[in-house]
Design a protein around this motif. Sequence first.
Motif, short mmCIF file in Angstrom:
data_model
loop_
_atom_site.label_atom_id
_atom_site.label_comp_id
_atom_site.label_asym_id
_atom_site.label_seq_id
_atom_site.Cartn_x
_atom_site.Cartn_y
_atom_site.Cartn_z
N LEU A 177 -36.27 -4.73 -4.74
CA LEU A 177 -36.26 -3.37 -5.05
C LEU A 177 -37.34 -3.06 -6.30
N GLU A 178 -36.61 -4.04 -7.21
CA GLU A 178 -38.08 -3.34 -8.39
C GLU A 178 -38.92 -3.19 -8.00
N SER A 181 -40.23 -0.35 -6.15
CA SER A 181 -39.98 0.73 -6.44
C SER A 181 -40.97 0.36 -7.59
N LYS A 182 -41.84 -0.12 -7.91
CA LYS A 182 -42.85 -0.61 -9.39
C LYS A 182 -42.30 -0.52 -10.36
N ARG A 183 -40.62 -1.26 -10.74
CA ARG A 183 -39.95 -0.92 -11.94
C ARG A 183 -39.60 0.04 -12.12
N ARG A 184 -39.26 1.43 -11.12
CA ARG A 184 -38.61 2.44 -11.12
C ARG A 184 -37.24 2.00 -10.85
N ILE A 185 -36.69 1.07 -10.07
CA ILE A 185 -34.87 0.38 -9.69
C ILE A 185 -34.97 -0.80 -10.90
#
Length: 203
Positions: A177-178, A181-185
């Motif tokens: 997920l990280e 999400s390009k590290r949004r999560i």
Amino acid sequence: MSVITTIAALEELYGQPGEASLIKELDHVSPEYAVFIENSPFAVLATSGSDGLDCSPRGDLSGFVRIHDAKTLMLPDRRGNNRLDSLKNILADNRVGLLFLVPGSGTTLRVNGHAHITIDTELCASFAVDGKPPRSVIVIEVDVVYFQCARAIHRSDLWNPQKHVDAKSLPSPGRILEQASKRRIDGDAYDRDWPARAKASMW
């Protein structure tokens, strides 16, 4: 690249099925086939809809798919991610397939049929676990039932604990997920919080 484009060519390549492969197919759940369903804690639900195909894992206590009668199965829809892919597909195209697995057995059971979704209060309540009923029940009218031979399970050595993969060697859901999400999560936070979140929403 050689491509098969006709049924005739396919049958010429593979030959005809043996008698046992055909005689095992029934249009109802026989007492023998019922035993597999009653002992299965895991099934895969296949559906097709306007947005494409879906193959969804379904797991619960053994016998979670209820045999209402020889032509009718009932599958509680437990809490999940609310994508609703399978349910949306059933509304668009009510053809479904089920593949039942029984831990320790090489034999799997396949069911094809047509489904509808019910939110009947009493029926949903009858599937409650820890006082929590499913939000809906998928009712499946059985068209075809037959067992699948054990070759695939034996080839994969699926039930051999010595062949089980260490989950820590796989990318975690949080890591996936990280990255997606390009590290949004925050992946570490997601993985850390998931056990408690899952426990609270299991049923």
